[in-house]
Scaffold this active site. Structure first.
Site, PDB file in Angstrom:
ATOM      1  CB  CYS A   1      -0.887   0.026   1.237  1.00  8.94           C
ATOM      2  SG  CYS A   1      -1.964  -1.397   1.349  1.00  8.94           S
TER       3      CYS A   1
ATOM      4  NE  ARG B   1       4.542   1.799  -0.915  1.00  9.19           N
ATOM      5  CZ  ARG B   1       5.349   1.909   0.128  1.00  9.19           C
ATOM      6  NH1 ARG B   1       6.449   2.618   0.024  1.00  9.19           N
ATOM      7  NH2 ARG B   1       5.082   1.324   1.268  1.00  9.19           N
TER       8      ARG B   1
ATOM      9  CD1 TRP C   1       0.440  -5.771  -3.591  1.00  7.45           C
ATOM     10  CD2 TRP C   1       0.338  -6.671  -1.548  1.00  7.45           C
ATOM     11  NE1 TRP C   1       1.035  -7.005  -3.645  1.00  7.45           N
ATOM     12  CE2 TRP C   1       0.992  -7.585  -2.408  1.00  7.45           C
ATOM     13  CE3 TRP C   1       0.166  -7.032  -0.206  1.00  7.45           C
ATOM     14  CZ2 TRP C   1       1.466  -8.815  -1.986  1.00  7.45           C
ATOM     15  CZ3 TRP C   1       0.638  -8.265   0.213  1.00  7.45           C
ATOM     16  CH2 TRP C   1       1.279  -9.145  -0.669  1.00  7.45           C
TER      17      TRP C   1
ATOM     18  CG  ASN D   1       1.596   1.129   4.085  1.00  4.82           C
ATOM     19  OD1 ASN D   1       1.348  -0.067   3.982  1.00  4.82           O
ATOM     20  ND2 ASN D   1       2.804   1.626   3.893  1.00  4.82           N
ATOM     21  N   GLY D   2      -0.413  -0.592   6.383  1.00  7.43           N
ATOM     22  CA  GLY D   2      -0.076  -1.364   7.582  1.00  7.43           C
ATOM     23  C   GLY D   2      -1.166  -2.379   7.856  1.00  7.43           C
TER      24      GLY D   2
ATOM     25  CD  GLU E   1      18.658 -11.919  -7.583  1.00 13.31           C
ATOM     26  OE1 GLU E   1      18.160 -12.463  -6.598  1.00 13.31           O
ATOM     27  OE2 GLU E   1      18.145 -10.908  -8.110  1.00 13.31           O
TER      28      GLU E   1
ATOM     29  CE  LYS F   1      15.313 -10.070  -9.914  1.00 12.22           C
ATOM     30  NZ  LYS F   1      15.778  -9.371  -8.768  1.00 12.22           N
TER      31      LYS F   1
ATOM     32  CD  GLU G   1      11.195 -10.195  -8.760  1.00  7.83           C
ATOM     33  OE1 GLU G   1      12.359 -10.421  -9.132  1.00  7.83           O
ATOM     34  OE2 GLU G   1      10.907  -9.370  -7.877  1.00  7.83           O
TER      35      GLU G   1
ATOM     36  CG  HIS H   1      21.935 -35.331  -3.688  1.00  6.31           C
ATOM     37  ND1 HIS H   1      22.476 -36.547  -3.343  1.00  6.31           N
ATOM     38  CD2 HIS H   1      22.964 -34.444  -3.615  1.00  6.31           C
ATOM     39  CE1 HIS H   1      23.765 -36.405  -3.059  1.00  6.31           C
ATOM     40  NE2 HIS H   1      24.082 -35.131  -3.224  1.00  6.31           N
TER      41      HIS H   1
ATOM     42  CE  LYS I   1      12.278  -1.746  -5.715  1.00  5.39           C
ATOM     43  NZ  LYS I   1      13.051  -2.713  -6.494  1.00  5.39           N
TER      44      LYS I   1
HETATM   45  C1  G6P Z   1      10.262  -7.642  -2.323  1.00  4.27           C
HETATM   46  C2  G6P Z   1      10.885  -7.033  -3.561  1.00  4.27           C
HETATM   47  C3  G6P Z   1      12.229  -7.687  -3.841  1.00  4.27           C
HETATM   48  C4  G6P Z   1      13.125  -7.582  -2.618  1.00  4.27           C
HETATM   49  C5  G6P Z   1      12.449  -8.136  -1.360  1.00  4.27           C
HETATM   50  C6  G6P Z   1      13.231  -7.759  -0.117  1.00  4.27           C
HETATM   51  O1  G6P Z   1       9.900  -8.958  -2.560  1.00  4.27           O
HETATM   52  O2  G6P Z   1      10.043  -7.207  -4.672  1.00  4.27           O
HETATM   53  O3  G6P Z   1      12.842  -7.059  -4.945  1.00  4.27           O
HETATM   54  O4  G6P Z   1      14.294  -8.299  -2.852  1.00  4.27           O
HETATM   55  O5  G6P Z   1      11.148  -7.565  -1.213  1.00  4.27           O
HETATM   56  O6  G6P Z   1      13.191  -6.363  -0.006  1.00  4.27           O
HETATM   57  P1  G6P Z   1      14.244  -5.479   0.723  1.00  4.27           P
HETATM   58  O7  G6P Z   1      13.716  -4.089   0.582  1.00  4.27           O
HETATM   59  O8  G6P Z   1      14.276  -5.925   2.147  1.00  4.27           O
HETATM   60  O9  G6P Z   1      15.550  -5.660   0.051  1.00  4.27           O
END
Ligand code: G6P
Length: 594
Positions: A2, A27, A71, A97-98, A467, A471, A474, A490, A589
């Site tokens: 949010c 966000r 959200w 937000n929260g 990673e 990516k 995602e 395994h 985000k």
């Molecule tokens: C969300 C974002 C990711 C990020 C993760 C951790 O899932 O989409 O890109 O890696 O949060 O966020 P931070 O702000 O703690 O790095």
């Protein structure tokens, strides 16, 4: 997650609110809405994107208003659940937000007192509580309402007939933007960048009363003097600058980001901060905590730190760490979080502080909650990252980890000098990867046809495999898994076939031979193999289906060039599949809930 915005000034609020909401889109959200104080409180909200909301909403005439991107956590994305929420009279509007953790009990109580609820959200209890306590003084009513709620919040309250906004925070980020004859309230800096570079970061427990020409902040029942900070990010940095997506722009910014972050910390021969008092006392071990992509940076950090500092480094997923029953006292920890607001990471930091731990935060956001909880903060200088998928902040985190490890390294002077020289060449090495984009685009076209992809790596490139998979999954929605090369025998060999491409990260280090064995095992099961290898490795071409060649670097820095290639691979695969690259479905985000 949010995002909230408030505006009070001498201009029409509606178009400003909509513009700020556009800046909050990154966000992640599923619905949005605005409320403007005209003759009455006018609300328009829906389960739509901000652009559609702007087109469909009637014109509201007023210079005070609030807005929200939601959200969903409590109740599905819908018009009724979208914010702002109103009290029974329709005179009090709230964005939040929260999470209000005791909302069920409050809702029951308020319902029995005659309040009528129209949404499934936790937020809706707030306007009703304010209504209940209102006896002519809005500020006092908000204070009384907040005494009843448990959980986390950043809120903005708008009331008919009151030319002010009331705002308050607890465990959710909140800022006030200071303009000329106007003020903004927002959940984060990019929301207000178009209008001002003057900001006040609110603390937990703060209640702000914002009128057109005045800002009053109360803490612990006393008015406090506030200080203004200057925002260092520019409007241009938060725009696409001709790129098709923010993600592509942010990938391309990485040579500059490496230079900026390194420039910040390697100007002097002496480290700029004394990491946890280590210079005098040394430390015996270290913990790193993070979530998502930052967790993968921490895993790479383990290899860097252990090689250069010669101390054991433990890496934990913050949300899991929060359920461990035993935490050693006085632990020295590094919490990595680009946003500085990830709820799980913040909770882990608090747990550590309870046992007198010492926490260093690595974050990209000035004034974020992590910086307030940490004993020390080291900033990454990546500039605003708008795309949900973290790219440049990840590389900037690695830069800080390299720098910290080198600053305290026990390696001999010659090795350090050689590493420092390589580090300075990294921006041009990354530029070479970017210049090779067309080759990676070809691989992406091929990959886009598949539904399952595996990434393997060993040593310092094992987390890079994680990673790469994160990516791809995602943003392209292809099921992808990252694995340690040694693990496939395994389990994963059982599912490999011509339908499951494998991306293998082949580093010229002590893992090379073992990786070659893995690659042969995979080929023997008929799976296509794409190898990411440094230039000059001609032999590998015979063995595999295709090779992405990258410039040669010291193995310690290979994660940087490798990850940039995998970011491009994920980006172009997602583009080929027509995905919503900057705003992947259901992701956010900044993840401010557990
Ligand atoms: C969300 C974002 C990711 C990020 C993760 C951790 O899932 O989409 O890109 O890696 O949060 O966020 P931070 O702000 O703690 O790095």
């Amino acid at each position: 997650m949010c995002g909230i915005i408030g505006y009070i000034g001498d201009k029409q609020a509606q178009s400003i609110l909509l513009n700020c909401l556009r800046r909050l889109e990154y966000r992640g959200y599923d619905s949005c809405g605005i409320a403007v104080a005209a003759n009455a409180i006018e609300v328009y909200k829906d389960e739509v994107r901000v652009e559609a909301l702007g087109k469909a909403s009637p014109q509201f005439d007023g210079t005070v208003g609030i807005g929200h991107t939601r959200w969903a956590t409590h109740g599905e994305p819908s018009q009724a659940n979208a914010h702002p929420h109103l009290d029974c009279t329709g005179n009090i509007a709230v964005v939040h937000n929260g999470v209000i953790s005791n909302f069920q009990a409050l809702k029951q109580q308020l319902t029995s007192e005659g309040h009528n609820f129209v949404s499934e959200t936790d937020t809706e209890v707030i306007p009703h509580l304010i209504e209940k306590y209102y006896d002519g003084n809005l500020e006092k009513a908000v204070e009384a309402a907040l005494r009843d709620v448990e959980g986390s919040y950043a809120i903005i309250v708008l009331m008919k007939g009151e030319s002010k906004l009331i705002t308050a925070r607890k465990d959710s980020p909140l800022i006030i933007g200071v303009g000329d004859r106007e003020s903004f309230i927002a959940s984060d800096v990019p929301a207000i960048l178009d209008y001002t570079d003057r900001v006040i970061y609110l603390e937990d427990g703060d209640i702000g009363v914002v009128t057109q020409g005045n800002i009053k902040i109360r803490r612990d029942d006393k008015e406090v003097a506030w200080a203004e900070d200057k925002i260092l990010w520019s409007v241009e940095e938060a725009q696409k600058a001709g790129y098709e997506h923010f993600m592509l722009k942010e990938i391309h910014e990485q040579p500059k980001v490496i230079r900026n972050t390194l420039g910040e910390y390697t100007r002097d021969t002496e480290p700029v901060i004394d990491l946890a008092g280590m210079r005098d006392t040394g430390i015996a071990s270290m913990l790193m905590l993070a979530a998502g992509t930052s967790y993968n940076a921490a895993l790479i950090g383990k290899y860097i730190m252990e090689e250069l500092l010669r101390i054991p480094v433990r890496v934990e997923i913050a949300s899991e760490f929060n359920y461990y029953s035993y935490i050693p006292a006085r632990t020295v920890a590094i919490a990595i979080t680009q946003s500085g607001e990830t709820a799980d990471t913040l909770k882990a930091m608090k747990r550590l502080k309870e046992v007198r731990g010492r926490v260093i935060a690595i974050t990209n956001v000035v004034g974020s909650t992590a910086t307030r909880l940490a004993n020390q903060t080291v900033y990454t200088r990546a500039g605003p990252e708008i795309s949900v998928a973290a790219t440049k902040t990840f590389v900037a985190q690695l830069m800080v980890l390299y720098w910290l490890a080198m600053a305290y390294s026990k390696a001999d002077a010659r090795r350090l000098a050689a590493l420092l020289m390589e580090l300075r060449q990294l921006p041009s090495k990354v530029q070479q990867v970017l210049d090779n984009e067309a080759e990676i685009m070809e691989q992406a076209k091929y990959l886009a046809k598949y539904e399952n992809v595996f990434f393997i790596g060993r040593g310092i490139n094992y987390p890079v495999a994680l990673e790469g998979a994160l990516k791809l999954k995602e943003i392209s929605y292809i099921h992808a898994e990252g694995l340690a090369g040694g693990e496939i025998k395994h389990h994963t060999l059982a599912v490999l076939s011509h339908k499951t491409p494998v991306i293998a990260l082949l580093a010229r280090d002590n893992t090379y031979e073992a990786m070659l064995t893995n690659i042969k095992e995979i080929k023997a099961r008929g799976a296509p193999v794409i190898v990411v290898a440094e230039e000059g490795d001609g032999a590998i071409e015979e063995l595999v289906d295709s090779v992405i060649t990258l410039p040669r670097v010291d193995t310690l820095f290979s994660p940087v060039v490798n990850v940039v290639a995998l970011q491009l691979l994920a980006y172009y695969t997602a583009r080929e599949r027509g995905c919503s690259i900057d705003f992947p479905r259901n992701l956010a985000k900044s993840v401010t809930v557990e």
